[in-house]
Write a protein that holds these residues in place. Structure first.
Motif, PDB file in Angstrom:
ATOM      1  N   HIS A 112      -6.735   0.466  -3.799  1.00  0.00           N
ATOM      2  CA  HIS A 112      -7.207   1.595  -4.602  1.00  0.00           C
ATOM      3  C   HIS A 112      -8.606   2.020  -4.162  1.00  0.00           C
ATOM      4  O   HIS A 112      -8.900   3.221  -4.075  1.00  0.00           O
ATOM      5  CB  HIS A 112      -7.235   1.217  -6.082  1.00  0.00           C
ATOM      6  CG  HIS A 112      -5.907   1.351  -6.762  1.00  0.00           C
ATOM      7  ND1 HIS A 112      -5.267   2.565  -6.912  1.00  0.00           N
ATOM      8  CD2 HIS A 112      -5.096   0.418  -7.331  1.00  0.00           C
ATOM      9  CE1 HIS A 112      -4.123   2.371  -7.559  1.00  0.00           C
ATOM     10  NE2 HIS A 112      -3.993   1.081  -7.816  1.00  0.00           N
ATOM     11  N   ILE A 156      -4.566   2.093   5.914  1.00  0.00           N
ATOM     12  CA  ILE A 156      -4.810   3.348   5.212  1.00  0.00           C
ATOM     13  C   ILE A 156      -5.568   4.369   6.054  1.00  0.00           C
ATOM     14  O   ILE A 156      -5.136   5.514   6.207  1.00  0.00           O
ATOM     15  CB  ILE A 156      -5.591   3.096   3.903  1.00  0.00           C
ATOM     16  CG1 ILE A 156      -4.776   2.197   2.971  1.00  0.00           C
ATOM     17  CG2 ILE A 156      -5.932   4.418   3.215  1.00  0.00           C
ATOM     18  CD1 ILE A 156      -5.521   1.777   1.719  1.00  0.00           C
ATOM     19  N   CYS A 157      -6.718   3.988   6.584  1.00  0.00           N
ATOM     20  CA  CYS A 157      -7.611   4.957   7.208  1.00  0.00           C
ATOM     21  C   CYS A 157      -7.680   4.812   8.726  1.00  0.00           C
ATOM     22  O   CYS A 157      -7.104   3.883   9.297  1.00  0.00           O
ATOM     23  CB  CYS A 157      -9.016   4.833   6.616  1.00  0.00           C
ATOM     24  SG  CYS A 157      -9.663   3.159   6.606  1.00  0.00           S
ATOM     25  N   PHE A 182      -8.277   3.911  -0.848  1.00  0.00           N
ATOM     26  CA  PHE A 182      -7.622   5.210  -1.053  1.00  0.00           C
ATOM     27  C   PHE A 182      -8.599   6.220  -1.651  1.00  0.00           C
ATOM     28  O   PHE A 182      -8.655   7.385  -1.226  1.00  0.00           O
ATOM     29  CB  PHE A 182      -6.407   5.060  -1.974  1.00  0.00           C
ATOM     30  CG  PHE A 182      -5.135   4.724  -1.264  1.00  0.00           C
ATOM     31  CD1 PHE A 182      -4.618   5.580  -0.283  1.00  0.00           C
ATOM     32  CD2 PHE A 182      -4.436   3.561  -1.562  1.00  0.00           C
ATOM     33  CE1 PHE A 182      -3.426   5.281   0.374  1.00  0.00           C
ATOM     34  CE2 PHE A 182      -3.247   3.249  -0.899  1.00  0.00           C
ATOM     35  CZ  PHE A 182      -2.748   4.109   0.066  1.00  0.00           C
ATOM     36  N   MET A 215      -1.382   7.831   5.010  1.00  0.00           N
ATOM     37  CA  MET A 215      -1.741   6.518   5.549  1.00  0.00           C
ATOM     38  C   MET A 215      -1.655   6.596   7.073  1.00  0.00           C
ATOM     39  O   MET A 215      -0.578   6.495   7.651  1.00  0.00           O
ATOM     40  CB  MET A 215      -0.807   5.439   5.000  1.00  0.00           C
ATOM     41  CG  MET A 215      -1.031   5.129   3.525  1.00  0.00           C
ATOM     42  SD  MET A 215       0.144   3.903   2.869  1.00  0.00           S
ATOM     43  CE  MET A 215      -0.190   2.490   3.933  1.00  0.00           C
ATOM     44  N   GLN A 272       0.526   4.198  -2.638  1.00  0.00           N
ATOM     45  CA  GLN A 272       0.392   5.597  -2.212  1.00  0.00           C
ATOM     46  C   GLN A 272       1.425   6.477  -2.911  1.00  0.00           C
ATOM     47  O   GLN A 272       1.110   7.576  -3.386  1.00  0.00           O
ATOM     48  CB  GLN A 272       0.552   5.708  -0.702  1.00  0.00           C
ATOM     49  CG  GLN A 272       0.411   7.136  -0.176  1.00  0.00           C
ATOM     50  CD  GLN A 272       1.116   7.338   1.145  1.00  0.00           C
ATOM     51  OE1 GLN A 272       2.127   6.695   1.425  1.00  0.00           O
ATOM     52  NE2 GLN A 272       0.586   8.232   1.975  1.00  0.00           N
ATOM     53  N   TYR A 331      -1.307   8.319  -4.732  1.00  0.00           N
ATOM     54  CA  TYR A 331      -2.061   9.026  -3.692  1.00  0.00           C
ATOM     55  C   TYR A 331      -1.131   9.731  -2.688  1.00  0.00           C
ATOM     56  O   TYR A 331      -1.255   9.545  -1.483  1.00  0.00           O
ATOM     57  CB  TYR A 331      -2.976   8.049  -2.951  1.00  0.00           C
ATOM     58  CG  TYR A 331      -3.880   7.250  -3.854  1.00  0.00           C
ATOM     59  CD1 TYR A 331      -5.055   7.797  -4.368  1.00  0.00           C
ATOM     60  CD2 TYR A 331      -3.548   5.938  -4.206  1.00  0.00           C
ATOM     61  CE1 TYR A 331      -5.887   7.054  -5.212  1.00  0.00           C
ATOM     62  CE2 TYR A 331      -4.370   5.194  -5.037  1.00  0.00           C
ATOM     63  CZ  TYR A 331      -5.528   5.750  -5.538  1.00  0.00           C
ATOM     64  OH  TYR A 331      -6.350   5.023  -6.366  1.00  0.00           O
ATOM     65  N   VAL A 339      -2.776  11.572   0.120  1.00  0.00           N
ATOM     66  CA  VAL A 339      -3.563  10.827   1.105  1.00  0.00           C
ATOM     67  C   VAL A 339      -2.611  10.195   2.120  1.00  0.00           C
ATOM     68  O   VAL A 339      -1.852   9.284   1.786  1.00  0.00           O
ATOM     69  CB  VAL A 339      -4.418   9.729   0.440  1.00  0.00           C
ATOM     70  CG1 VAL A 339      -5.216   8.973   1.507  1.00  0.00           C
ATOM     71  CG2 VAL A 339      -5.347  10.329  -0.599  1.00  0.00           C
ATOM     72  N   LYS A 344      -9.995   9.507   0.333  1.00  0.00           N
ATOM     73  CA  LYS A 344      -9.769  10.825  -0.277  1.00  0.00           C
ATOM     74  C   LYS A 344     -11.076  11.617  -0.326  1.00  0.00           C
ATOM     75  O   LYS A 344     -11.087  12.829  -0.058  1.00  0.00           O
ATOM     76  CB  LYS A 344      -9.226  10.610  -1.706  1.00  0.00           C
ATOM     77  CG  LYS A 344      -8.612  11.860  -2.311  1.00  0.00           C
ATOM     78  CD  LYS A 344      -7.907  11.489  -3.627  1.00  0.00           C
ATOM     79  CE  LYS A 344      -7.216  12.699  -4.216  1.00  0.00           C
ATOM     80  NZ  LYS A 344      -6.471  12.353  -5.464  1.00  0.00           N
ATOM     81  N   LEU A 394       0.816  -1.217   0.000  1.00  0.00           N
ATOM     82  CA  LEU A 394       0.000   0.000   0.000  1.00  0.00           C
ATOM     83  C   LEU A 394       0.849   1.266   0.000  1.00  0.00           C
ATOM     84  O   LEU A 394       0.451   2.273  -0.592  1.00  0.00           O
ATOM     85  CB  LEU A 394      -0.942  -0.008   1.206  1.00  0.00           C
ATOM     86  CG  LEU A 394      -2.016  -1.106   1.184  1.00  0.00           C
ATOM     87  CD1 LEU A 394      -2.843  -1.084   2.457  1.00  0.00           C
ATOM     88  CD2 LEU A 394      -2.915  -0.963  -0.039  1.00  0.00           C
TER      89      LEU A 394
END
Length: 260
Positions: free
Chosen positions: A247, A200-201, A250, A139, A130, A134, A137, A254, A126
């Motif tokens: 993806h 990621i989030c 992400f 992580m 990124q 991204y 964005v 976003k 990831l």
């Protein structure tokens, strides 16, 4: 970004040298595990086929007193194996059934191991995604090693419970195919989404994404699971699964952060 764009971008990312390097590790480990398990399971099948436990008892009455005599014996090798292997048809059927069942179980177990192995590589995959697409964005991620171990054990036990609960459906043609795959898909979906989302989030963003996109994510993981049922596909495909689902998360993260 449309689903078609995400799919095409995922394929392009997967075919990059860096991602193919990541694919080598789960491929080698899973292939070795699959090879060993296949012959262990098939060997056990042949061993059980070649051994038969025979038990009999007889009760007689002498002078009004009952006497019971028991006989227990094990028939090995010759009786069953020789009979089956003496005829071409029975020999072929016995060999086919043993190795078909062994292959079936091996594919299922290999999916389980591939999901576990890929969990260790997910953050690196990831970060590569990124850096490519991204950079805006961050992580953030959530959870720790104990958090993941807890849920891995929890979902493994739930999967085993589902296997047991669905036993009555295993004897119904066509329906048994669905019943056999439900438990493993449950584990596959839970572990894959946790690996990706937790890298990621934040926990709150993950809840929000699942609330508004639960069915879409389930459809994606189901498609990936069906793809993993193709022999050997899961070995290389595990990396693609993370890229494709990565993806998706992400893009959703976003959107959420733009609205804040």
């Amino acid at each position: 970004m449309s689903e078609k764009d995400i799919a095409l971008l995922s394929v392009k990312d997967f075919l990059t040298p860096q991602m193919l390097k990541f694919a080598i590790l789960p491929f080698i480990i899973s292939l070795v595990v699959m090879y060993i398990l296949f012959f262990i399971i098939a060997g056990i099948g042949i061993e059980q086929l070649g051994t038969l436990q025979v038990y009999s008892s007889q009760t007689t009455i002498q002078n009004g007193v009952p006497h019971t005599e028991s006989l227990s014996a094990v028939l090995e090798d010759s009786a069953i194996i020789k009979f089956l292997m003496n005829y071409t048809i029975t020999s072929w059927l016995a060999t086919f059934l043993i190795y078909a069942i062994g292959g079936f179980l091996t594919i299922y177990i290999s999916i389980f191991f591939a999901v576990v192995i890929i969990g260790f590589l997910t953050p690196f995959i990831l970060r590569e995604i990124q850096a490519r697409h991204y950079k805006d964005v961050e992580m953030i991620g959530y959870g720790n090693i104990l958090y993941f171990i807890f849920f891995a054990i929890k979902w493994t036990l739930a999967m085993l419970a589902l296997f047991i609960l669905l036993i009555p459906f295993y004897f119904i043609p066509l329906l048994n195919i669905v019943a056999l795959n439900i438990p493993l898909y449950y584990f596959f979906h839970k572990m894959l989404t946790l690996d990706v989302s937790s890298s990621i989030c934040t926990a709150e963003e993950e809840k929000q994404i699942n609330f508004f996109n639960a069915n879409k994510i389930r459809m994606k993981t189901l498609a990936l699971y069906l793809l993993s049922l193709i022999p050997f596909a899961v070995f290389f495909g595990a990396i693609f699964f993370v890229i494709y689902l990565g993806h998706t998360y992400f893009v959703e993260v976003k959107k959420i952060r733009r609205e804040i």
